[in-house]
Design an enzyme around this catalytic site. Structure first.
Site, PDB file in Angstrom:
ATOM      1  N   HIS A  46       8.877   2.002 -34.355  1.00 55.41           N
ATOM      2  CA  HIS A  46       8.673   1.319 -35.639  1.00 55.41           C
ATOM      3  C   HIS A  46       8.405  -0.176 -35.412  1.00 55.41           C
ATOM      4  O   HIS A  46       7.539  -0.773 -36.048  1.00 55.41           O
ATOM      5  CB  HIS A  46       9.925   1.424 -36.509  1.00 55.41           C
ATOM      6  CG  HIS A  46      10.300   2.807 -36.932  1.00 55.41           C
ATOM      7  ND1 HIS A  46      11.433   3.443 -36.475  1.00 55.41           N
ATOM      8  CD2 HIS A  46       9.715   3.676 -37.788  1.00 55.41           C
ATOM      9  CE1 HIS A  46      11.534   4.640 -37.030  1.00 55.41           C
ATOM     10  NE2 HIS A  46      10.493   4.814 -37.833  1.00 55.41           N
TER      11      HIS A  46
ATOM     12  N   ALA B 235      16.149   4.081 -39.811  1.00 57.24           N
ATOM     13  CA  ALA B 235      16.644   4.482 -38.482  1.00 57.24           C
ATOM     14  C   ALA B 235      15.653   3.957 -37.442  1.00 57.24           C
ATOM     15  O   ALA B 235      15.121   4.705 -36.621  1.00 57.24           O
ATOM     16  CB  ALA B 235      16.849   5.993 -38.368  1.00 57.24           C
ATOM     17  N   LEU B 236      15.439   2.652 -37.535  1.00 57.27           N
ATOM     18  CA  LEU B 236      14.344   2.012 -36.795  1.00 57.27           C
ATOM     19  C   LEU B 236      14.583   2.038 -35.286  1.00 57.27           C
ATOM     20  O   LEU B 236      15.699   1.846 -34.824  1.00 57.27           O
ATOM     21  CB  LEU B 236      14.168   0.571 -37.269  1.00 57.27           C
ATOM     22  CG  LEU B 236      13.885   0.411 -38.759  1.00 57.27           C
ATOM     23  CD1 LEU B 236      13.727  -1.071 -39.116  1.00 57.27           C
ATOM     24  CD2 LEU B 236      12.645   1.196 -39.202  1.00 57.27           C
TER      25      LEU B 236
ATOM     26  N   GLN C  30      -0.457  12.708 -40.338  1.00 57.55           N
ATOM     27  CA  GLN C  30      -0.128  11.754 -41.407  1.00 57.55           C
ATOM     28  C   GLN C  30      -1.164  10.634 -41.443  1.00 57.55           C
ATOM     29  O   GLN C  30      -1.681  10.280 -42.511  1.00 57.55           O
ATOM     30  CB  GLN C  30       1.260  11.177 -41.148  1.00 57.55           C
ATOM     31  CG  GLN C  30       1.607   9.967 -41.988  1.00 57.55           C
ATOM     32  CD  GLN C  30       3.057   9.584 -41.861  1.00 57.55           C
ATOM     33  OE1 GLN C  30       3.931  10.223 -42.421  1.00 57.55           O
ATOM     34  NE2 GLN C  30       3.340   8.537 -41.114  1.00 57.55           N
TER      35      GLN C  30
ATOM     36  N   SER D 226      13.160   9.035 -34.909  1.00 57.05           N
ATOM     37  CA  SER D 226      14.512   8.922 -35.478  1.00 57.05           C
ATOM     38  C   SER D 226      15.251  10.239 -35.334  1.00 57.05           C
ATOM     39  O   SER D 226      16.480  10.276 -35.371  1.00 57.05           O
ATOM     40  CB  SER D 226      14.425   8.546 -36.958  1.00 57.05           C
ATOM     41  OG  SER D 226      13.608   7.408 -37.128  1.00 57.05           O
ATOM     42  N   ARG D 227      14.511  11.342 -35.183  1.00 54.42           N
ATOM     43  CA  ARG D 227      15.155  12.660 -35.105  1.00 54.42           C
ATOM     44  C   ARG D 227      15.629  13.000 -33.684  1.00 54.42           C
ATOM     45  O   ARG D 227      16.357  13.970 -33.511  1.00 54.42           O
ATOM     46  CB  ARG D 227      14.211  13.754 -35.596  1.00 54.42           C
ATOM     47  CG  ARG D 227      13.968  13.700 -37.093  1.00 54.42           C
ATOM     48  CD  ARG D 227      13.236  14.944 -37.599  1.00 54.42           C
ATOM     49  NE  ARG D 227      13.273  15.026 -39.046  1.00 54.42           N
ATOM     50  CZ  ARG D 227      12.281  14.657 -39.864  1.00 54.42           C
ATOM     51  NH1 ARG D 227      11.165  14.176 -39.361  1.00 54.42           N
ATOM     52  NH2 ARG D 227      12.405  14.772 -41.173  1.00 54.42           N
TER      53      ARG D 227
ATOM     54  N   ASP E 220       2.406  10.395 -35.564  1.00 52.20           N
ATOM     55  CA  ASP E 220       2.237  11.282 -36.719  1.00 52.20           C
ATOM     56  C   ASP E 220       0.744  11.329 -37.043  1.00 52.20           C
ATOM     57  O   ASP E 220       0.281  10.778 -38.049  1.00 52.20           O
ATOM     58  CB  ASP E 220       3.077  10.750 -37.880  1.00 52.20           C
ATOM     59  CG  ASP E 220       4.549  10.690 -37.500  1.00 52.20           C
ATOM     60  OD1 ASP E 220       5.186  11.744 -37.477  1.00 52.20           O
ATOM     61  OD2 ASP E 220       5.034   9.598 -37.166  1.00 52.20           O
TER      62      ASP E 220
HETATM   63  P1  AMP Z   1       9.022   7.314 -39.984  1.00 54.23           P
HETATM   64  O1  AMP Z   1      10.156   6.361 -40.215  1.00 54.23           O
HETATM   65  O2  AMP Z   1       9.348   8.409 -39.038  1.00 54.23           O
HETATM   66  O3  AMP Z   1       8.412   7.778 -41.283  1.00 54.23           O
HETATM   67  O4  AMP Z   1       7.897   6.465 -39.250  1.00 54.23           O
HETATM   68  C1  AMP Z   1       7.377   5.292 -39.828  1.00 54.23           C
HETATM   69  C2  AMP Z   1       6.128   4.887 -39.090  1.00 54.23           C
HETATM   70  O5  AMP Z   1       6.437   4.647 -37.718  1.00 54.23           O
HETATM   71  C3  AMP Z   1       5.050   5.985 -39.100  1.00 54.23           C
HETATM   72  O6  AMP Z   1       3.778   5.377 -39.247  1.00 54.23           O
HETATM   73  C4  AMP Z   1       5.207   6.609 -37.736  1.00 54.23           C
HETATM   74  O7  AMP Z   1       4.020   7.219 -37.249  1.00 54.23           O
HETATM   75  C5  AMP Z   1       5.571   5.394 -36.901  1.00 54.23           C
HETATM   76  N1  AMP Z   1       6.253   5.823 -35.680  1.00 54.23           N
HETATM   77  C6  AMP Z   1       7.370   6.587 -35.588  1.00 54.23           C
HETATM   78  N2  AMP Z   1       7.671   6.829 -34.299  1.00 54.23           N
HETATM   79  C7  AMP Z   1       6.719   6.215 -33.554  1.00 54.23           C
HETATM   80  C8  AMP Z   1       6.458   6.103 -32.156  1.00 54.23           C
HETATM   81  N3  AMP Z   1       7.243   6.685 -31.259  1.00 54.23           N
HETATM   82  N4  AMP Z   1       5.393   5.381 -31.763  1.00 54.23           N
HETATM   83  C9  AMP Z   1       4.565   4.795 -32.678  1.00 54.23           C
HETATM   84  N5  AMP Z   1       4.757   4.869 -34.012  1.00 54.23           N
HETATM   85  C10 AMP Z   1       5.812   5.566 -34.453  1.00 54.23           C
END
Ligand code: AMP
Length: 299
Positions: free
Chosen positions: A35, A30-31, A151, A184-185, A148
């Protein structure tokens, strides 16, 4: 761009890359531009970018949104192609987690506070899949977003503690035009809840100029409490000043780099965000200063 679903195919593709510098971007798909900013950084730093798309069941609690988490694969693949990803790794659950699997990673104390308190075993599940991806892709660097933050801290801890041969590269938070951190949420939010969600960044921004932990916390809570009063769907979980590496709570005796991290449930959707702070050293009490001077002059 290669789209790979099986571990065997990934191993073959990795072997063909030989000594190339590889950047790994682990995602759940859900890029969005957040991402893709990780891909952009990886492209600048390495020869080949591998992006994984895997909605990891181990990091979702039984009451969470695993089943309904968005999975727009075709759209994601188009975004990856445009962004210059060379390999998309999109395994099935049974590929990464065969029934015979027994061993997993434990996040330790960092996995039990804040997000870990709200989502027991979330960080264990996340680290287990990240370690598998690192072992399979053998990247030079792996990119993680600062959004995150816990994380990111957990992954850095794992890489240090388990001597994983990779550099973890943090990426800045990418925001919507009103400041809401991209996620994505966010698409789950109703228009009124989406409006209330803006309060999270407003609160963090208002507090970002504060130089003591208690003032930062107080300023953020003022904005967040207003949001909760205005919308019963806005339920604050925490707004706390923490050490960026350990997530230990900081107080007014602490100085230096810190994070103000916040989480709220908005219309049933968990949103997290954070801002970096620099805490000033506490001002010395005049009496203490005088005492110190006297003490220093003694033989
Ligand atoms: P996810 O698909 O939510 O697991 O995110 C994958 C990666 O993208 C993780 O390292 C997240 O911290 C990063 N990420 C998600 N949203 C953002 C954002 N708004 N800004 C920067 N990095 C993000």
């Amino acid at each position: 761009m290669k789209v790979i679903h099986s571990i065997h195919e990934l191993e073959l593709a990795r072997a063909q890359l030989g000594d190339a510098q590889v950047g790994l971007v682990p995602t759940m798909g859900a890029l969005h531009p957040g991402h893709l900013s990780l891909v952009e950084i990886a492209n600048k730093l390495t020869d080949v970018v591998v992006l994984s798309i895997f909605v990891n069941p181990l990091q979702f609690g039984p009451e969470e949104d695993y089943a309904r988490y968005p999975r727009p694969l075709q759209q994601d693949l188009e975004a990856c192609e445009k962004a210059g990803v060379e390999i998309v790794f999109n395994p099935g659950v049974n590929d990464l987690f065969p029934a015979a699997r027994q061993v997993s990673v434990q996040a330790g104390p960092l996995g039990t506070v804040f997000e870990g308190a709200a989502r027991p075993s979330h960080f264990d599940g996340m680290l287990t899949v990240v370690l598998k991806l690192l072992n399979l892709v053998q990247p030079t660097i792996a990119l993680f977003g600062r959004k995150d933050a816990q994380q990111l801290a957990s992954v850095k801890r794992m890489v240090t503690d388990l001597n994983v041969d990779v550099e973890i590269v943090p990426a800045p938070i990418v925001r919507e035009s009103d400041g809401l951190a991209m996620s994505s949420r966010n698409q789950y939010l109703s228009p009124p809840d989406r409006q209330s969600a803006q309060a999270i960044w407003r609160a963090l921004k208002a507090a970002s100029g504060e130089v003591s932990a208690s003032a930062a916390r107080r300023t953020a809570l003022e904005v967040l409490d207003q949001a909760a009063l205005g919308n019963p769907n806005f339920v604050l979980d925490y707004a706390e000043v923490v050490d960026p590496d350990t997530f230990a709570v900081l107080d007014d005796e602490d100085s230096g780099p810190a994070l103000l991290a916040a989480a709220a449930m908005v219309g049933g959707t968990r949103l997290i965000d954070n801002v970096e702070l620099t805490l000033a050293a506490p001002a010395e009490d005049e009496d203490d200063t005088a005492d110190n001077r006297v003490g220093a002059a003694r033989p």
